[in-house]
Design an enzyme around this catalytic site. Structure first.
Site, short mmCIF file in Angstrom:
data_model
loop_
_atom_site.label_atom_id
_atom_site.label_comp_id
_atom_site.label_asym_id
_atom_site.label_seq_id
_atom_site.Cartn_x
_atom_site.Cartn_y
_atom_site.Cartn_z
N LYS A 39 17.81 -9.06 8.46
CA LYS A 39 17.54 -7.83 7.72
C LYS A 39 16.20 -7.28 8.17
CE LYS A 39 17.43 -6.27 2.85
NZ LYS A 39 17.65 -6.71 1.46
N SER A 114 21.10 -4.25 -1.11
CA SER A 114 20.44 -3.56 -0.02
C SER A 114 20.68 -4.19 1.35
CB SER A 114 18.93 -3.46 -0.28
OG SER A 114 18.36 -4.75 -0.33
N SER A 138 20.82 -8.22 -3.85
CA SER A 138 20.98 -7.59 -2.54
C SER A 138 21.63 -8.43 -1.46
CB SER A 138 19.64 -7.09 -2.02
OG SER A 138 19.38 -5.84 -2.59
N1 GLN Z 1 20.03 -3.14 -6.44
C1 GLN Z 1 18.84 -3.80 -6.89
C2 GLN Z 1 17.65 -2.86 -6.79
O1 GLN Z 1 17.83 -1.79 -6.28
C3 GLN Z 1 18.60 -5.06 -6.13
C4 GLN Z 1 17.97 -4.85 -4.81
C5 GLN Z 1 17.61 -6.11 -4.11
O2 GLN Z 1 18.08 -7.20 -4.47
N2 GLN Z 1 16.75 -6.01 -3.14
O3 GLN Z 1 16.59 -3.16 -7.20
#
Ligand code: GLN
Length: 430
Positions: A39, A114, A138
């Site tokens: 990532k 994400s 994410s």
């Molecule tokens: N969807 C969650 C957020 O936007 C989790 C994102 C993540 O785990 N980085 O905060």
């Protein structure tokens, strides 16, 4: 696949921000010759790392994240950096400043986020395995949307040194893979105490207090009260039956404060993000926009180069930390965090695992939720408890709805990834 083959294959999906030209094989070990995608918020010395943000568009890492060092030692071939929501803020990879990653099962739908790029890359075989980061789901949510396995380890299990911080008390790096077995191998490679991250734990930090007894708790009232789609509910029923046929005992559980997980998460995560992102000031890192003085430089740089969602979160996070509101929001959220954690730990004295869907619905259409951030936040309802409490959780592929993958999620007590792997392999078969 060689880099050119990946590039051709990725034309439709856009999982990668960059496929490296001459990926090297390093040491010899558990991952010898395996291709790994990382990532784009994980530092790999000498390579670009942008967190899918314009502010870091031309930023190069000057050292290896601990996980990258461990990948190299294990013989992995790091093949590229994957697309993500800007600074890991989002659930669909639509918040990337550069590209939207498409769901490999239906290109009109999101890949999740994400870590959407990592999930999509593994799903179609552009990488054997991948790393993502998980602050509130994410890794697990895109894994569910793309039909792969995704694990968020116990907080502190994997070093965050060289991971760009979003919510430091919630962030963990973890594996995405086609099978539980491969996810377990990658997890074993990257885990371990690290002197560069004082929050990492040792193998002895959480002593085993309960032997695995094949007992799974399902928080039925929580699952049913939260606007879950009918196909997801049906899938959970079928998953419960499958676990029963594998000899598991299923019990109803009801941690009363689970219903507060989303507001708790979105206060804590945004508060921490507003502080973590203060370092991007146009001077120390990345893009610089000239203003009339230093303060004006700061406003101009951040205004021009952070995306809308990142700016929204910085503003909200600053608000909940501001004097006069701190106690009401941040203080309360911390109190709720303590209650939720206590309840989950008590639950894991009675059951080995908690079972929920990973997401309340299958992958939605690109654009469908982008103008409604609150609706997007609701999609995290079944994943954030694990980050709030630090507990490990895994998403397992569990069938399809209208040709889009569905996932179920198992959560275990702190330090009990072993239980997730045993049950995960039994459920998924490999
Ligand atoms: N969807 C969650 C957020 O936007 C989790 C994102 C993540 O785990 N980085 O905060």
């Amino acid at each position: 696949m060689i880099p050119d083959e990946i590039r051709v294959k990725d034309k439709d999906i856009h999982a990668f921000l960059e496929v490296f030209n001459n990926p090297k094989s390093y040491g010899n070990g558990l991952l010898s010759g395996k291709t790994v995608a990382i990532k784009d918020n994980i530092l790999f010395d000498g390579h670009k790392v942008s967190a899918a943000s314009k502010i870091l568009e031309n930023f190069f890492a000057t050292y290896d994240a601990t996980v990258v060092k461990k990948l190299k030692e294990a013989g992995a071939v790091i093949i590229g950096r994957t697309n993500m929501d800007e600074f890991a803020m989002g659930s669909s990879t639509e918040n990337s400043a550069f590209d939207v990653t498409k769901n490999p099962y239906n290109l009109k739908h999101v890949a999740g986020g994400s870590s959407g790029g990592s999930a999509a890359a593994v799903a179609v075989g552009m990488a054997d395995i991948a790393l993502g980061s998980d602050t509130g789901g994410s890794i697990r949510q895109p894994a569910a949307f793309c039909g792969v396995v995704g694990l968020k380890p116990t907080y502190g299990r994997v070093s965050r040194y060289g991971l760009m911080a979003y919510g430091s008390s919630l962030d963990q790096i973890g594996p995405l893979a086609k099978t539980v077995t491969e996810a377990e191998i990658l997890y074993k490679v990257i885990k371990g105490q690290d002197k560069m991250d004082s929050t990492t734990i040792s193998d002895e930090t959480y002593p085993v207090v309960k032997k695995f007894s094949k007992t799974i708790g399902v928080p039925r009232s929580f699952v049913e009260s939260e606007g879950v789609s009918s196909e997801v509910k049906q899938n959970l029923i079928e998953s419960v039956e499958k676990f029963k046929s594998l000899g598991y005992k299923i019990v109803d559980v009801n941690p009363p404060n689970l219903k507060y997980v989303l507001p708790t998460y979105y206060i804590l995560a945004l508060a921490e993000a507003s502080s973590n992102l203060a370092r991007f000031d146009g001077i120390k890192y990345g893009l610089h926009v000239e203003g009339k003085d230093g303060i004006d430089d700061y406003f101009k740089t951040r205004g021009a180069s952070f995306g809308k969602e990142v700016r929204r979160r910085i503003i909200l996070g600053t608000y909940v930390l501001s004097s006069g509101y701190y106690d009401e929001y941040y203080g309360q959220a911390n109190e709720a965090r303590r209650m939720i954690t206590r309840e989950l730990r008590e639950l894991f004295r009675e059951v080995d695992l908690m079972l929920t869907p990973t997401t309340p619905s299958p992958a939605w259409k690109i654009g469908e939720k982008s103008n409604n951030p609150l609706e997007m936040y609701l999609e995290d309802i079944f994943t954030v408890h694990a980050n709030i409490s630090g507990c490990p959780a895994i998403s397992l592929p569990s069938g399809f709805s209208d040709k889009l993958p569905l996932g179920i999620e198992l959560t275990a007590d702190l330090g009990r990834e072993d239980n997730l792997f045993v049950a995960g392999k039994e459920f998924f078969g490999e």
